[in-house]
Motif scaffolding. Structure first.
Motif, short mmCIF file in Angstrom:
data_model
loop_
_atom_site.label_atom_id
_atom_site.label_comp_id
_atom_site.label_asym_id
_atom_site.label_seq_id
_atom_site.Cartn_x
_atom_site.Cartn_y
_atom_site.Cartn_z
N ASN A 104 12.28 4.67 -21.78
CA ASN A 104 11.55 5.79 -22.36
C ASN A 104 12.06 7.05 -21.69
O ASN A 104 11.76 7.28 -20.51
N LEU B 170 12.97 11.42 -22.31
CA LEU B 170 12.86 12.60 -23.18
C LEU B 170 14.18 13.32 -23.13
O LEU B 170 14.71 13.58 -22.03
N LEU C 79 12.64 15.42 -27.64
CA LEU C 79 12.16 14.26 -28.40
C LEU C 79 12.19 13.02 -27.53
O LEU C 79 12.95 12.96 -26.55
N ALA C 80 11.34 12.06 -27.89
CA ALA C 80 11.32 10.77 -27.20
C ALA C 80 12.52 9.96 -27.65
O ALA C 80 12.83 9.93 -28.85
N ARG D 71 16.56 14.04 -37.11
CA ARG D 71 15.75 14.69 -36.06
C ARG D 71 16.17 16.16 -35.96
O ARG D 71 17.35 16.47 -36.03
N TYR E 224 4.72 12.24 -23.90
CA TYR E 224 5.88 11.50 -24.42
C TYR E 224 5.68 11.14 -25.89
O TYR E 224 6.54 11.38 -26.73
N TYR E 225 4.50 10.57 -26.19
CA TYR E 225 4.28 10.14 -27.57
C TYR E 225 4.08 11.31 -28.52
O TYR E 225 4.42 11.22 -29.70
N GLY F 225 7.43 12.41 -29.39
CA GLY F 225 8.09 11.38 -30.19
C GLY F 225 7.47 11.19 -31.56
O GLY F 225 7.90 10.30 -32.32
#
Ligand SMILES: Cc1cc2nc3c(=O)[nH]c(=O)nc-3n(C[C@H](O)[C@H](O)[C@H](O)COP(=O)(O)O)c2cc1C
Length: 164
Positions: free
Chosen positions: A17, A19, A32-33, A56, A81-82, A85
């Protein structure tokens, strides 16, 4: 006994995970994640690789600038993070919305997310698009590590971070 599958998505696990932060020519910052990420060369020069889907908003920023920053994500930043994302910089300034702090990269024209413990500045040296994601290989040109993760001999201790 094993159950057989032809394929399923994201079969290589666990996924990292990270960024990825970037900037376009207009000076807009975005992040973005990214789970499609890996070390891809450990010396001469050290490199990392991130996979970004062309639709994206960040994709065009990286194509334009040829640089990006990889920010490692601790557990306590899960919500941010989410959010990064699941929302697009096309519609809003996500970093401002989340109240995240940014600083200019030291060597690249892209933002560093200073609320995250490790920030890796990269210059794109190559890319390939074998499928859905364009894989950008980035030469690591600068790494910033929060001092709490550097030991008294100046050695980074990235295994001490409680990653998401
Ligand atoms: C856990 C997670 C992992 C993701 N991994 C990737 C990835 O590896 N590559 C990618 O292009 N998008 C990935 N995404 C989706 C983007 O982060 C998402 O589409 C984001 O909103 C794009 O933002 P942007 O349009 O501002 O660039 C992931 C999303 C999540 C939640």
């Amino acid at each position: 006994m094993k159950i057989e599958f032809e394929f399923f998505k994201h079969c290589l696990q666990p996924r990292p995970n990270v960024l990825v932060s970037c900037r376009n020519k207009k000076g807009e910052n975005n992040a973005l994640a990214v789970a499609y990420a890996s070390n891809c060369s450990y010396h001469e020069p050290p490199m990392v690789m991130v996979g970004i889907v062309p639709n994206r908003y960040s994709y065009h920023m990286i194509k334009e600038s040829n640089v990006f920053v990889v920010n490692l994500v601790p557990k306590n930043m899960e919500e941010e993070y989410y959010y990064l994302g699941s929302h697009s910089g096309r519609n809003e300034d996500k970093l401002e919305k989340l109240g995240l702090n940014v600083k200019d990269g030291k060597k690249v024209d892209a933002p560093i997310l200073t609320d995250f413990p490790v920030n890796i500045e990269c210059e794109v040296v190559d890319s390939m698009k074998p499928g859905s994601h364009e894989m950008f290989a980035g030469k690591v040109v600068q790494i910033h590590v929060d001092e709490e993760y550097v030991d008294k001999n100046g050695k980074p201790q990235l295994n001490k971070i409680n990653y998401l």
